[in-house]
Each structure stands twice: as structure tokens, then as C-alpha cells.
Write a protein that holds these residues in place. Structure first.
Motif, PDB file in Angstrom:
ATOM      1  N   ILE A 112       3.447 -67.980  89.496  1.00  0.00           N
ATOM      2  CA  ILE A 112       2.264 -68.247  88.853  1.00  0.00           C
ATOM      3  C   ILE A 112       1.168 -67.125  89.179  1.00  0.00           C
ATOM      4  CG2 ILE A 112       0.517 -69.710  88.094  1.00  0.00           C
ATOM      5  CD1 ILE A 112       3.057 -70.957  87.175  1.00  0.00           C
ATOM      6  N   ARG A 113       0.489 -66.276  88.159  1.00  0.00           N
ATOM      7  CA  ARG A 113      -0.586 -65.474  88.630  1.00  0.00           C
ATOM      8  C   ARG A 113      -1.782 -66.430  88.384  1.00  0.00           C
ATOM      9  NH1 ARG A 113      -3.485 -60.486  85.632  1.00  0.00           N
ATOM     10  NH2 ARG A 113      -4.337 -62.073  84.503  1.00  0.00           N
ATOM     11  N   VAL A 114      -2.760 -66.568  89.476  1.00  0.00           N
ATOM     12  CA  VAL A 114      -3.961 -67.344  89.598  1.00  0.00           C
ATOM     13  C   VAL A 114      -4.998 -66.349  89.330  1.00  0.00           C
ATOM     14  CG1 VAL A 114      -5.016 -68.971  90.859  1.00  0.00           C
ATOM     15  CG2 VAL A 114      -2.808 -69.135  90.803  1.00  0.00           C
ATOM     16  N   HIS A 163      -2.096 -62.790  92.413  1.00  0.00           N
ATOM     17  CA  HIS A 163      -3.568 -62.657  92.035  1.00  0.00           C
ATOM     18  C   HIS A 163      -3.964 -61.185  91.703  1.00  0.00           C
ATOM     19  CE1 HIS A 163      -7.958 -63.522  91.466  1.00  0.00           C
ATOM     20  NE2 HIS A 163      -8.121 -62.471  92.479  1.00  0.00           N
ATOM     21  N   ASP A 164      -4.640 -61.112  90.721  1.00  0.00           N
ATOM     22  CA  ASP A 164      -4.995 -59.509  90.141  1.00  0.00           C
ATOM     23  C   ASP A 164      -6.159 -59.182  90.374  1.00  0.00           C
ATOM     24  OD1 ASP A 164      -4.066 -57.940  86.971  1.00  0.00           O
ATOM     25  OD2 ASP A 164      -5.313 -57.222  88.970  1.00  0.00           O
ATOM     26  N   GLY A 165      -6.657 -58.246  91.524  1.00  0.00           N
ATOM     27  CA  GLY A 165      -7.905 -57.929  91.776  1.00  0.00           C
ATOM     28  C   GLY A 165      -8.699 -57.060  90.644  1.00  0.00           C
ATOM     29  N   HIS A 166      -7.700 -56.422  89.876  1.00  0.00           N
ATOM     30  CA  HIS A 166      -8.204 -55.610  88.752  1.00  0.00           C
ATOM     31  C   HIS A 166      -9.124 -54.386  89.064  1.00  0.00           C
ATOM     32  CE1 HIS A 166      -7.935 -55.515  84.217  1.00  0.00           C
ATOM     33  NE2 HIS A 166      -7.101 -55.868  84.457  1.00  0.00           N
ATOM     34  N   HIS A 167      -8.760 -53.896  90.099  1.00  0.00           N
ATOM     35  CA  HIS A 167      -9.473 -52.442  90.686  1.00  0.00           C
ATOM     36  C   HIS A 167     -10.860 -52.772  91.150  1.00  0.00           C
ATOM     37  CE1 HIS A 167      -6.192 -51.254  88.032  1.00  0.00           C
ATOM     38  NE2 HIS A 167      -6.753 -51.845  87.164  1.00  0.00           N
ATOM     39  N   LEU A 194      -1.059 -59.522  96.074  1.00  0.00           N
ATOM     40  CA  LEU A 194      -2.366 -59.110  95.658  1.00  0.00           C
ATOM     41  C   LEU A 194      -2.378 -57.735  94.862  1.00  0.00           C
ATOM     42  CD1 LEU A 194      -5.510 -59.452  95.622  1.00  0.00           C
ATOM     43  CD2 LEU A 194      -5.757 -58.480  97.891  1.00  0.00           C
ATOM     44  N   GLU A 195      -2.825 -57.833  93.538  1.00  0.00           N
ATOM     45  CA  GLU A 195      -2.368 -56.661  92.874  1.00  0.00           C
ATOM     46  C   GLU A 195      -3.678 -55.801  92.357  1.00  0.00           C
ATOM     47  OE1 GLU A 195      -0.972 -58.008  88.942  1.00  0.00           O
ATOM     48  OE2 GLU A 195      -1.628 -56.171  87.883  1.00  0.00           O
ATOM     49  N   ASP A 196      -3.524 -54.480  92.348  1.00  0.00           N
ATOM     50  CA  ASP A 196      -4.867 -53.632  92.036  1.00  0.00           C
ATOM     51  C   ASP A 196      -6.077 -54.161  92.868  1.00  0.00           C
ATOM     52  OD1 ASP A 196      -3.621 -53.136  88.551  1.00  0.00           O
ATOM     53  OD2 ASP A 196      -3.419 -52.003  90.528  1.00  0.00           O
ATOM     54  N   CYS A 197      -5.760 -54.111  94.333  1.00  0.00           N
ATOM     55  CA  CYS A 197      -7.092 -54.703  95.088  1.00  0.00           C
ATOM     56  C   CYS A 197      -8.145 -53.611  95.137  1.00  0.00           C
ATOM     57  CB  CYS A 197      -6.589 -54.884  96.422  1.00  0.00           C
ATOM     58  SG  CYS A 197      -5.878 -53.406  97.272  1.00  0.00           S
ATOM     59  N   GLY A 204      -0.349 -50.031  90.385  1.00  0.00           N
ATOM     60  CA  GLY A 204       0.303 -49.056  89.410  1.00  0.00           C
ATOM     61  C   GLY A 204       0.397 -49.200  88.072  1.00  0.00           C
ATOM     62  N   GLU A 205      -0.164 -50.468  87.422  1.00  0.00           N
ATOM     63  CA  GLU A 205       0.160 -50.421  86.268  1.00  0.00           C
ATOM     64  C   GLU A 205      -0.725 -49.432  85.269  1.00  0.00           C
ATOM     65  OE1 GLU A 205      -1.927 -54.686  85.609  1.00  0.00           O
ATOM     66  OE2 GLU A 205      -3.295 -53.565  84.235  1.00  0.00           O
ATOM     67  N   ILE A 206      -1.755 -48.831  85.733  1.00  0.00           N
ATOM     68  CA  ILE A 206      -2.445 -47.957  85.060  1.00  0.00           C
ATOM     69  C   ILE A 206      -1.649 -46.550  85.517  1.00  0.00           C
ATOM     70  CG2 ILE A 206      -4.357 -49.122  84.693  1.00  0.00           C
ATOM     71  CD1 ILE A 206      -5.863 -47.824  86.990  1.00  0.00           C
ATOM     72  N   VAL A 265       5.809 -51.796  92.883  1.00  0.00           N
ATOM     73  CA  VAL A 265       5.255 -50.783  91.713  1.00  0.00           C
ATOM     74  C   VAL A 265       5.079 -51.348  90.657  1.00  0.00           C
ATOM     75  CG1 VAL A 265       6.537 -48.883  90.466  1.00  0.00           C
ATOM     76  CG2 VAL A 265       6.681 -48.754  93.013  1.00  0.00           C
ATOM     77  N   ARG A 266       4.006 -51.238  89.845  1.00  0.00           N
ATOM     78  CA  ARG A 266       3.481 -51.985  89.048  1.00  0.00           C
ATOM     79  C   ARG A 266       3.740 -51.371  87.214  1.00  0.00           C
ATOM     80  NH1 ARG A 266       2.888 -56.401  87.059  1.00  0.00           N
ATOM     81  NH2 ARG A 266       0.573 -56.396  86.157  1.00  0.00           N
ATOM     82  N   SER A 267       4.081 -50.147  87.656  1.00  0.00           N
ATOM     83  CA  SER A 267       4.371 -49.289  86.161  1.00  0.00           C
ATOM     84  C   SER A 267       5.231 -50.186  85.357  1.00  0.00           C
ATOM     85  CB  SER A 267       4.618 -47.901  86.452  1.00  0.00           C
ATOM     86  OG  SER A 267       3.614 -47.114  87.119  1.00  0.00           O
TER      87      SER A 267
HETATM   88 MG    MG Z   1      -3.096 -56.233  86.485  1.00  0.00          MG
END
Ligand code: MG
Ligand code: CS2
Length: 412
Positions: A146-148, A219-223, A245-248, A271-273, A292-294
Motif C-alpha cells: 500500500i502506498r500511503v 510513500h511518494d515524496g513527489h520531488h 520512499l519515492e521521488d524524495c 525515475g517515473e519522470i 527504477v521507476r520508469s
Molecule cells: Mg510518483
């Protein structure tokens, strides 16, 4: 044997999607996802005005040669628009090749390396009560990971908090969080990193207390943080054992992750972007990330993302392919085939598409007991219902953007 038609289909059932459909002289068709959220028409033009005419007459079997031709002959290299367009051609050609072979695509990529793909869903809430309800709802849907994402007291509109309200267009259709709002201007959201850094650890402490130590939490820090802020957050979350922890922090400067890595053992996903192997060179070689998020859709297709993940595998880095609602069912199917075949699969993001999207894209994948599987249909296992697609014309939509409390534009 050659490509005789290349059609770019734009449709907007629950949101905008761009799909490339190739047809061969043998009457076999292949699909590729070319959706770039908030900038969809740029990819439509790149394909329609510059690429389609180059494909007609090409041998559909020459996937690598077509990839290299489109990448090198463009002269201007990389970037989200170029790599999404190349990705769409690449996936459509893999779809065709697998159909010719009468095999699901994963078989051509080396066969299955696992029985299914662990997936994670997006739980969110403005406060802990709403968040807990959302976590329970995702667990009831079968999600094992689960992403929170949580609201922050004092902030009114921030990334990742699902808008559960139905929309006028989809009256009665409740669909998961879709950040791109239809309209001629991007929505403005507010942000304050210090408030967020003070608030989030308490949220994860409460989640762990309520749901226990075992469930994988992301969790996504979203940059939105500086490297030192990201380091502080990673360290403060260590007691709660995050899966990632994503896109920290913005990672154009890949070396910024050295500082984060130095201070925390919380696993990092980036890396999603990103859209090419060059975006990962330092991150992977110095093992500054763990995932790797791409997505296949945004990183040059199966052909290129597979290269990125093969390099990553040498550094014990795994896949965590991006899978929001703005990756179409075509892009999701491609991700599932690649994820099933590679050894260094990590986890697959899975935001359930809306009913109208499922009407347009007829899919063969399965979702069972928290695992995705692309299915056994020859090709990628997705067909596009052109009549249904025609019912939902494109509508301009923008991703939101952030301003800090003093009005400064910030990363969203
Ligand atoms: Mg994201
Ligand atoms: C998010 C996405 O899924 C994620 O990890 O970062 O929802 C992202 O905001 C959208 O895909 C942007 O189009």
C-alpha cells in the motif's frame, strides 16, 4: 511483410490517452501507449507529423533497427516526448511480433521468472481516519502492498490525496485519484515542506500501530524536498520500515542522492519522470537508489527499459514500474510482460482504471490475491475498441502545480 498503416488514436474515457496502432501487410495489428499526462498532443504531433510516414513500408520484424533509426535519425535525442513516441512504436512492434509467434509477449522476453507481479495501490486521506479507511478499502481489493499519502494540517490541496467525489462527466463513476484536471489552466496546490516533515512520521507511526509491521508501505515524496530534507525524512521514517520512499528530491542532479543515501537506510525509488538510461547512470553505478521507476510508456518502450533494468540488475537494483491511471492499459500490459520476464522485478504500481477506460481497452491481464499477470493471449493482450474510443473526445487537462506559502512556484 511490412507496416501498411499507422494510426494515432486519441480518446478520453476517464482521462486522456494516446494510442498508436500499427497494421501490417499480413493484417496483424499492434498497439503502443503514447500518453504523456498533461502534454498528450505534443506526442500526437510527434507521431502524426514526423514519425508515421517513416514507418510505412518498414519491416515490422526489425524492432531494434526501427528503435535505433527513430532514436538516431531524429538528431535531437531523449526527452519525454521523443521517448514516449519511440516507446509507442516499440511496444506496437513487440505486440505484432508476439502475435506472429502466437505467444504472450513475456515468452519472447525469456519466459516467466515468477508466478505473478506483486502490486501496490494508492491509499490516501486528508486525515488518519480517512487514510485508514482507504487502506482497508485497498486491502479489501486484494492489495498486499500500500502506498500511503496523507494530508498535512494547514495545507488545503496537496499531491496524492484521492478526490473521491464523482466528476460531472462520470456521474456515479467513482475512480481513483487522477491528478490531471480537465481545463485550460493547471490547478494550483499549496505546499510547506517543514509542516510535511513534522507531520509525516506521526502518520506512519499511526499506520504501523493500526495495521502492523508486515504490510509493505510506500510513500511518494513527489520531488518536493531538498536533498538534506529528503535525508531527514528518510531517517525519520526508518522506524516504520518503508518498502520505499519515492521521488524524495528532484534527481536531474543525480549526485544529490549521494547526500540522501549517506544519511538514511530507507530504500529509495526514483525515475517515473526519467526517459532514458542516461538519467540513471550515476544513480545506478553508485547504487544511490533501490528501484527504477520508469514505465515502458515513458522510457523508450520494452527495448530501452529492458536495457535500463539489465544494467540496474548488475547493481542489485530492482524494477518499480510507474503505473498510475495515466499509463494506459496498453502501457500497463507492456509493463506486466516485461516485469514477469526480468529477474530483478521489484513491485508494480497499479491504479485501477475506470469503467469507461475498460470499455475502450479490452484487456487480458488478471488481478488475483494481490498479484497481476499479463495473461496468455498472444501479443500484449490488449485490443482497442475504436467505436468506444470515438465516444470520448480529447479534453485538455493539466497536472496541478505547487506554490509555497510565500507564493514561490515549487516542485509538485
Ligand atoms: Mg510518483
Ligand atoms: C505519481 C503519479 O503514481 C505516482 O507515483 O507520481 O500519480 C504522477 O503524479 C502522475 O503519473 C503524473 O502524471
Amino acid at each position: 511483410m511490412s507496416i501498411i498503416a499507422a494510426d494515432v488514436i486519441v480518446t478520453s474515457p476517464d482521462r486522456n490517452f494516446v494510442t498508436l496502432k500499427l497494421t501490417t501487410s499480413e493484417g496483424v495489428t499492434g498497439l503502443g501507449d503514447a500518453t504523456l499526462n498533461g502534454r498528450e498532443l505534443a506526442v500526437v504531433s510527434y507521431l502524426r507529423d514526423h514519425v508515421v510516414q517513416l514507418l510505412i513500408g518498414r519491416d515490422e520484424h526489425r524492432i531494434e533497427d526501427t528503435w535505433q533509426f527513430l532514436y538516431r535519425s531524429a538528431y535531437w535525442r531523449r526527452g519525454p516526448v521523443t521517448m514516449a513516441a519511440i516507446a509507442a512504436v516499440d511496444v506496437a512492434l513487440w505486440d505484432i511480433k508476439a502475435k506472429y509467434a502466437r505467444m504472450p509477449l513475456y515468452q519472447l522476453l525469456g519466459g516467466a521468472s515468477r508466478d505473478g507481479l506483486l502490486a501496490y495501490g494508492h491509499a490516501s486521506g486528508r486525515d488518519n481516519a480517512e487514510l485508514f479507511d482507504s487502506i482497508r478499502a485497498h486491502q479489501a481489493q486484494g492489495f498486499r502492498a500500500i502506498r500511503v499519502q496523507s494530508g498535512v494540517p494547514g495545507l488545503h490541496a496537496i499531491y496524492g490525496i484521492a478526490s473521491n467525489a464523482t466528476s460531472a462527466r462520470n456521474a456515479g463513476v467513482r475512480y481513483d485519484h487522477e491528478p490531471a484536471q480537465r481545463g485550460a489552466q493547471p490547478a494550483l496546490e499549496d505546499w510547506d515542506t517543514r509542516r510535511y516533515l513534522r507531520h509525516l512520521p506521526g502518520v506512519f507511526e499511526a499506520v504501523r500501530h493500526e495495521f502492523g509491521p508486515d504490510v509493505p508501505l510506500l510513500h511518494d515524496g513527489h520531488h518536493r524536498m531538498t536533498p538534506i530534507q529528503a535525508a531527514a525524512l528518510g531517517r525519520s521514517l526508518e522506524p516504520y520500515d518503508l518498502f520505499w520512499l519515492e521521488d524524495c528530491t528532484p534527481a536531474e542532479n543525480q549526485e544529490a542522492l549521494r547526500l540522501v543515501r549517506h544519511h538514511t537506510t530507507t530504500p529509495l525509488a526514483i525515475g517515473e519522470i526519467f526517459n532514458s538510461i542516461w538519467d540513471y547512470q550515476v544513480l545506478v553505478r553508485e547504487q544511490l537508489i533501490d528501484y527504477v521507476r520508469s514505465s515502458v510508456t515513458h522510457a523508450g518502450g520494452i527495448t530501452h527499459l529492458r536495457r535500463i533494468l539489465d544494467v540496474a540488475a548488475q547493481y542489485q537494483i530492482k524494477s518499480g514500474m510507474h503505473g498510475p491511471t495515466d499509463v494506459s492499459p496498453v502501457g500497463m500490459a507492456a509493463a506486466m510482460h516485461l516485469g514477469l520476464a526480468i529477474h530483478n522485478f521489484g513491485i508494480q504500481e497499479y491504479m485501477v482504471h475506470g469503467a469507461r477506460t475498460d470499455e475502450v481497452f479490452e484487456q487480458s491481464f488478471t488481478w488475483r490475491d494481490g498479484y497481476l499477470h499479463p495473461g496468455e493471449t498472444p501479443g500484449i493482450g490488449v485490443e482497442l475498441n475504436v467505436d468506444a474510443a470515438g465516444k470520448y473526445p480529447y479534453e485538455q487537462a493539466y497536472l496541478p502545480y505547487n506554490r509555497l506559502v510565500d507564493g514561490t512556484v515549487h516542485d509538485w
